[in-house]
Design an enzyme around this catalytic site. Structure first.
Site, PDB file in Angstrom:
ATOM      1  N   ARG A 114       0.683  -1.467   0.041  1.00 14.40           N
ATOM      2  CA  ARG A 114      -0.083   0.140   0.021  1.00 14.40           C
ATOM      3  C   ARG A 114       0.985   1.296   0.014  1.00 14.40           C
ATOM      4  O   ARG A 114       2.270   1.111   0.489  1.00 14.40           O
ATOM      5  CB  ARG A 114      -0.894   0.132   1.244  1.00 14.40           C
ATOM      6  CG  ARG A 114      -0.226   0.152   2.394  1.00 14.40           C
ATOM      7  CD  ARG A 114      -1.339   0.043   3.668  1.00 14.40           C
ATOM      8  NE  ARG A 114      -0.632   0.403   5.168  1.00 14.40           N
ATOM      9  CZ  ARG A 114      -1.372   0.425   6.158  1.00 14.40           C
ATOM     10  NH1 ARG A 114      -2.667   0.624   6.009  1.00 14.40           N
ATOM     11  NH2 ARG A 114      -0.702   0.285   7.284  1.00 14.40           N
ATOM     12  N   ASN A 152      -4.656   7.900   3.763  1.00 18.38           N
ATOM     13  CA  ASN A 152      -4.468   7.386   4.809  1.00 18.38           C
ATOM     14  C   ASN A 152      -3.267   7.660   5.064  1.00 18.38           C
ATOM     15  O   ASN A 152      -2.046   7.139   4.381  1.00 18.38           O
ATOM     16  CB  ASN A 152      -4.889   5.810   4.977  1.00 18.38           C
ATOM     17  CG  ASN A 152      -4.649   5.296   6.187  1.00 18.38           C
ATOM     18  OD1 ASN A 152      -5.547   5.461   7.003  1.00 18.38           O
ATOM     19  ND2 ASN A 152      -4.008   4.276   6.366  1.00 18.38           N
ATOM     20  N   GLU A 153      -3.140   8.220   6.292  1.00 16.53           N
ATOM     21  CA  GLU A 153      -1.641   8.472   6.923  1.00 16.53           C
ATOM     22  C   GLU A 153      -0.653   8.937   5.925  1.00 16.53           C
ATOM     23  O   GLU A 153       0.060   7.974   5.411  1.00 16.53           O
ATOM     24  CB  GLU A 153      -1.226   7.360   7.487  1.00 16.53           C
ATOM     25  CG  GLU A 153      -1.850   7.015   9.111  1.00 16.53           C
ATOM     26  CD  GLU A 153      -1.460   5.813   9.779  1.00 16.53           C
ATOM     27  OE1 GLU A 153      -0.684   5.017   9.313  1.00 16.53           O
ATOM     28  OE2 GLU A 153      -1.653   5.714  11.148  1.00 16.53           O
ATOM     29  N   GLU A 312      -7.626   6.474  15.369  1.00 15.83           N
ATOM     30  CA  GLU A 312      -7.133   5.054  15.190  1.00 15.83           C
ATOM     31  C   GLU A 312      -6.366   4.741  16.631  1.00 15.83           C
ATOM     32  O   GLU A 312      -5.313   5.570  16.902  1.00 15.83           O
ATOM     33  CB  GLU A 312      -6.187   4.502  14.133  1.00 15.83           C
ATOM     34  CG  GLU A 312      -6.854   4.504  13.048  1.00 15.83           C
ATOM     35  CD  GLU A 312      -5.649   4.039  11.771  1.00 15.83           C
ATOM     36  OE1 GLU A 312      -4.530   3.575  12.205  1.00 15.83           O
ATOM     37  OE2 GLU A 312      -5.979   4.450  10.763  1.00 15.83           O
ATOM     38  N   TRP A 320       3.323  -4.858  14.092  1.00 20.57           N
ATOM     39  CA  TRP A 320       4.344  -4.331  13.382  1.00 20.57           C
ATOM     40  C   TRP A 320       5.561  -4.026  14.060  1.00 20.57           C
ATOM     41  O   TRP A 320       6.703  -3.279  13.391  1.00 20.57           O
ATOM     42  CB  TRP A 320       3.816  -3.304  12.389  1.00 20.57           C
ATOM     43  CG  TRP A 320       2.885  -2.224  13.357  1.00 20.57           C
ATOM     44  CD1 TRP A 320       1.601  -2.217  13.239  1.00 20.57           C
ATOM     45  CD2 TRP A 320       3.170  -1.322  13.962  1.00 20.57           C
ATOM     46  NE1 TRP A 320       1.389  -1.117  13.924  1.00 20.57           N
ATOM     47  CE2 TRP A 320       2.074  -0.366  14.624  1.00 20.57           C
ATOM     48  CE3 TRP A 320       4.538  -0.720  14.572  1.00 20.57           C
ATOM     49  CZ2 TRP A 320       1.967   0.569  15.336  1.00 20.57           C
ATOM     50  CZ3 TRP A 320       4.412   0.477  15.245  1.00 20.57           C
ATOM     51  CH2 TRP A 320       3.338   1.231  15.848  1.00 20.57           C
ATOM     52  N   GLU A 360      -2.362  -7.809   8.240  1.00 20.73           N
ATOM     53  CA  GLU A 360      -2.548  -7.299   9.463  1.00 20.73           C
ATOM     54  C   GLU A 360      -3.282  -8.222  10.296  1.00 20.73           C
ATOM     55  O   GLU A 360      -4.143  -7.781  11.339  1.00 20.73           O
ATOM     56  CB  GLU A 360      -3.039  -6.118   9.403  1.00 20.73           C
ATOM     57  CG  GLU A 360      -2.163  -4.948   8.828  1.00 20.73           C
ATOM     58  CD  GLU A 360      -2.653  -3.331   9.050  1.00 20.73           C
ATOM     59  OE1 GLU A 360      -3.720  -3.312   8.473  1.00 20.73           O
ATOM     60  OE2 GLU A 360      -1.758  -2.807   9.464  1.00 20.73           O
ATOM     61  N   LYS A 361      -3.386  -9.597  10.056  1.00 16.23           N
ATOM     62  CA  LYS A 361      -4.126 -10.537  10.652  1.00 16.23           C
ATOM     63  C   LYS A 361      -3.680 -10.715  12.278  1.00 16.23           C
ATOM     64  O   LYS A 361      -4.583 -11.216  13.143  1.00 16.23           O
ATOM     65  CB  LYS A 361      -4.315 -11.909  10.060  1.00 16.23           C
ATOM     66  CG  LYS A 361      -3.025 -12.473   9.851  1.00 16.23           C
ATOM     67  CD  LYS A 361      -3.270 -13.716   8.996  1.00 16.23           C
ATOM     68  CE  LYS A 361      -1.865 -14.106   8.069  1.00 16.23           C
ATOM     69  NZ  LYS A 361      -1.386 -13.445   7.205  1.00 16.23           N
ATOM     70  N   PHE A 362      -2.719 -10.336  12.831  1.00 11.96           N
ATOM     71  CA  PHE A 362      -2.193 -10.595  13.996  1.00 11.96           C
ATOM     72  C   PHE A 362      -2.423  -9.296  14.672  1.00 11.96           C
ATOM     73  O   PHE A 362      -1.861  -9.213  16.132  1.00 11.96           O
ATOM     74  CB  PHE A 362      -0.770 -11.185  14.083  1.00 11.96           C
ATOM     75  CG  PHE A 362      -0.809 -12.688  13.749  1.00 11.96           C
ATOM     76  CD1 PHE A 362      -1.812 -13.649  14.028  1.00 11.96           C
ATOM     77  CD2 PHE A 362       0.061 -12.945  12.448  1.00 11.96           C
ATOM     78  CE1 PHE A 362      -1.682 -14.801  13.582  1.00 11.96           C
ATOM     79  CE2 PHE A 362      -0.195 -14.181  12.023  1.00 11.96           C
ATOM     80  CZ  PHE A 362      -0.964 -15.241  12.651  1.00 11.96           C
ATOM     81  N   HIS A 363      -2.822  -8.315  14.136  1.00  9.28           N
ATOM     82  CA  HIS A 363      -3.162  -6.833  14.959  1.00  9.28           C
ATOM     83  C   HIS A 363      -4.598  -7.127  15.500  1.00  9.28           C
ATOM     84  O   HIS A 363      -5.512  -7.540  15.003  1.00  9.28           O
ATOM     85  CB  HIS A 363      -3.264  -5.923  13.944  1.00  9.28           C
ATOM     86  CG  HIS A 363      -3.244  -4.508  14.441  1.00  9.28           C
ATOM     87  ND1 HIS A 363      -4.074  -3.881  15.037  1.00  9.28           N
ATOM     88  CD2 HIS A 363      -2.172  -3.621  14.316  1.00  9.28           C
ATOM     89  CE1 HIS A 363      -3.899  -2.745  15.415  1.00  9.28           C
ATOM     90  NE2 HIS A 363      -2.503  -2.325  14.822  1.00  9.28           N
TER      91      HIS A 363
HETATM   92  C1  GAL Z   1      -2.069   2.446  10.976  1.00 13.33           C
HETATM   93  C2  GAL Z   1      -3.038   2.412   9.728  1.00 13.33           C
HETATM   94  C3  GAL Z   1      -3.725   1.284   9.650  1.00 13.33           C
HETATM   95  C4  GAL Z   1      -3.403   0.053  10.235  1.00 13.33           C
HETATM   96  C5  GAL Z   1      -2.680   0.461  11.612  1.00 13.33           C
HETATM   97  C6  GAL Z   1      -2.039  -0.938  12.215  1.00 13.33           C
HETATM   98  O1  GAL Z   1      -0.890   3.163  10.852  1.00 13.33           O
HETATM   99  O2  GAL Z   1      -3.574   3.958   9.250  1.00 13.33           O
HETATM  100  O3  GAL Z   1      -4.169   0.981   8.383  1.00 13.33           O
HETATM  101  O4  GAL Z   1      -2.247  -0.443   9.461  1.00 13.33           O
HETATM  102  O5  GAL Z   1      -1.807   1.380  11.634  1.00 13.33           O
HETATM  103  O6  GAL Z   1      -1.423  -0.449  13.640  1.00 13.33           O
END
Ligand code: GAL
Length: 673
Positions: A114, A152-153, A312, A320, A360-363
């Site tokens: 992305r 996004n960001e 968020e 991550w 991001e499945k483990f988030h």
């Molecule tokens: C943010 C992002 C989200 C997601 C999140 C995970 O920086 O905007 O899409 O990736 O981190 O922590």
């Protein structure tokens, strides 16, 4: 300035990024049922949906998003609609491969993640404008629409591109900035190492060079990259304003994340209708709630003090970092409410339902893989109910005690190569000074160095190597008129082109501080120096020392060993009605506190010693009333003195005298009167 509120949102924002496109539609109905159960008031949708909304060029599929909007609307959940311009579809890149960004060493990124965008690319700009237009035309007046969430960001994961179209764009930007090649040569100091340019056409982005490149060129490229990204935000924002009048536009910031420092949020804060922020706990062994408070204070400051929204954060661990610990029981609510205390109009999460597939499945998420029979879900439901009792705080503003100066452009300059010591980390200084202020229970506003500081009794400058003459004059005026200033070493050294201010260090601060610095004398790794101060009080420093020559300032702490033994280490200068302190070495938070204790006396800031460490007390106030937030990050009950009695909103009990805040809990008192 950004002082709008999401249209039609009558509660604090509670919800998260909602990506139903990852699930069969049957799950959507369970989603909204659970959202109602948890008291979700708003969700962010569509952020990564371009490939679904425009499956091939000019062919649109809005049917699924239509159904989703209607479903959310029927369930009284407001929509924060993303423009999906952070991930163009693969067909776009097949047609325009040059829209993929290029690194400084010439590598072109590939599709498949992305944020792979060259922001100078005109085909990308046209395609982004088109999809934003289509969305605005279709949903701009949908009754469920509360807010637009552009992109996004911005700034991550690619902060700058170095391709040929960026080179052309950079040259036009330089021409607009400098007018003539002579003034660019002067500003960049190209007489050094024979870098003189005869024409703007000869200039390239600061691509890979054999050794250190021109620092002013690198610094300008960071400005250019930020301005280029901002142009694209403004393009989308203006489309949305035109086609969807009355609906505020935001883009999610990451104000205090040192890994994402490529955006000058002072400039961006003026362009959004509502400031929103993303914050994640960085688990690097430091107290995470201190960095959280700092991020929230910085976000509020970027919003000019106006309410903002935490768009968020995480219900538990992220995925991550090297190690991603779960949040402790109760920690999610403490985190959320600490943001609210510092001005957020709610607490939103990444993401609603934990993904089964993808990166991001483990988030963690609001609905974990384990479903609703989980601690996280129970805490989510509880938090929803808690936030519901706090709706009366909406619109009130956080009250700050002191200001800390902050400037992204100075961060960029401080990150340039070949400085006196690689151990000097400007951001570490900002974090440490903030921590010392936090531990003194002072609420911090951050301020641009050229901002009006007259409202603050105390202003702290942790490390601002780049400081314009206007900023220097501003600080002098501030002290002269009665302010108390505390400045840490290696501040006020260069101008906006990374050129050393004329004369002795610290150029634009020397008169205010009443001293000059003859020479920097950084220490070797592990080396420490001792300082002796008033009544024999000893401190120690590391990383940095200086040969300070007082020229009006009094010496308060003196170096007792090292090369600078016998010379001033910490000084105090009376100027006009005010006082300016200078710290010439790296003090730990205890040392910083010792200096702040004295500076606070000069500033007539009463100590709040009755409050225990890690018990946060913050006030929000407005026409709606005054609220005291007490957040207990410790494992024992805390007693917080109340000057005014009131009603505690979470328990409904009366509170007077000393407010009991159980271990790990939060209390919010609506103060009488
Ligand atoms: C943010 C992002 C989200 C997601 C999140 C995970 O920086 O905007 O899409 O990736 O981190 O922590």
């Amino acid at each position: 300035m950004p002082d709008a509120t999401p249209r039609g949102l009558t509660r604090l924002a509670f919800g998260g990024d909602y990506n139903p496109e990852q699930w069969p539609e049957s799950v959507w109905h369970e989603d909204v049922r659970l959202m109602r159960e948890a008291g979700v008031s708003m969700v962010s949708v569509g952020i990564f949906s371009w490939a679904l909304l425009e499956p091939s060029p000019g062919v649109y599929d809005f049917a699924w998003l239509d159904r989703l909007f209607d479903l959310l609307h029927e369930n009284d959940i407001r929509v924060d609609l993303g423009t999906p311009t952070v991930v163009p579809p693969v067909w776009f890149y097949r047609a325009h491969p040059e829209a993929l960004p290029v690194t400084a060493d010439g590598t072109r990124y590939e599709f498949g993640s992305r944020g792979a965008i060259c922001h100078s690319n005109t085909d990308y700009r046209a395609a982004a404008a088109n999809i934003a237009t289509k969305l605005a035309e279709r949903y701009g007046d949908h009754p469920a629409l509360a807010m637009w969430h552009v992109h996004n960001e911005y700034g991550v994961p690619v902060s700058a591109c170095y391709c040929d179209s960026c080179a052309g764009h950079f040259r036009r930007w330089l021409l607009g900035t400098y007018g003539t090649i002579e003034s660019l040569n002067e500003a960049w100091g190209t007489a050094f190492w024979g870098q003189r340019y005869g024409d703007f056409e000869e200039i390239n982005p600061p691509r890979a060079t054999p050794t250190v490149g021109n620092p002013a060129q690198v610094l300008d490229y960071r400005r250019f990259a930020d301005a280029t990204i901002r142009e694209n935000f403004l393009m989308e924002r203006d489309i949305l304003h035109r086609l969807s009048p009355g609906v505020p536009v935001t883009t999610n910031f990451m104000t205090a994340l040192s890994q994402c420092d490529s955006i000058d949020y002072w400039a961006w804060g003026r362009e959004v209708d509502i400031v929103t922020n993303d914050h994640y706990l960085i688990t690097d062994g430091r107290r995470t709630h201190v960095n959280l408070a700092m991020a929230a204070d910085l976000t509020r400051s970027v919003a000019g003090g106006a309410p903002w929204i935490l768009l968020e954060h995480s219900t538990s661990g992220v995925n991550w970092q090297a190690r991603n610990p779960a949040k402790a029981p109760g920690q999610m609510a403490r985190n959320s409410l600490a943001h609210v205390a510092r001005g957020s109009e709610g607490a939103m999460f990444f993401q609603w339902r934990q993904s089964r597939r993808g990166a991001e499945k483990f988030h963690s998420a609001m609905v974990p893989h384990g479903g609703t029979d989980t601690r996280v879900w129970r805490e989510v439901v509880e938090l929803g109910a808690t936030l519901d009792t706090l709706n009366p705080v909406r619109g009130t503003r956080t009250v700050a005690d002191v200001a800390v100066l902050w400037d992204w452009q100075s961060w960029w300059a401080q990150a340039l190569d070949w400085r006196p010591s690689e151990d000097h980390d400007a951001r570490e200084r900002a974090d440490s000074f903030y921590e010392a202020l936090y531990d003194r229970h002072l609420t911090v506003d951050f301020a641009h160095p050229e901002a009006d500081l007259s409202a603050y009794p105390l202003v702290v400058v942790p490390a601002l190597y780049l400081m314009t003459k206007a900023a220097g004059d501003n600080l002098r005026r501030y002290v002269d008129q009665g302010g108390t200033l505390v400045v840490s070493y290696f501040s006020g050294i260069v101008d906006e082109h990374d050129a050393v201010h004329e004369g002795a260090y610290p150029g634009v601060l020397r008169d205010t501080l009443g001293l000059t610095v003859e020479e920097f004398s950084p220490l070797l790794g592990g080396e420490r120096v001792r300082l002796t101060g008033p009544d024999g009080a000893e401190l120690d420093g590391d990383v940095w020392t200086e040969f300070v020559v007082p020229r009006g300032a009094e010496t308060v702490w003196t170096y007792t060993d090292g090369l600078t033994a016998g010379r001033p280490a910490v000084t105090r200068h009376r100027l006009g009605e005010g006082t300016a302190w200078y710290i010439s070495t790296r003090l730990g938070t205890d040392g910083i506190d010792a200096v702040l204790a004295r500076a606070a006396q000069d500033a007539r800031l009463a100590p709040r010693t009755e409050l225990p460490r890690d018990v946060e007390v913050v006030h929000r106030t407005g026409e709606q009333g005054s609220y005291l937030f007490a957040i207990n990050h410790t494992a024992t009950e805390a007693k917080v003195p109340l000057d005014t009695p009131g009603t505690e909103l979470l328990t409904g009990e009366r509170a007077a005298g000393r407010l009991a805040v159980p271990a790990g809990a939060v209390r919010v008192v609506r103060l009488d009167g």
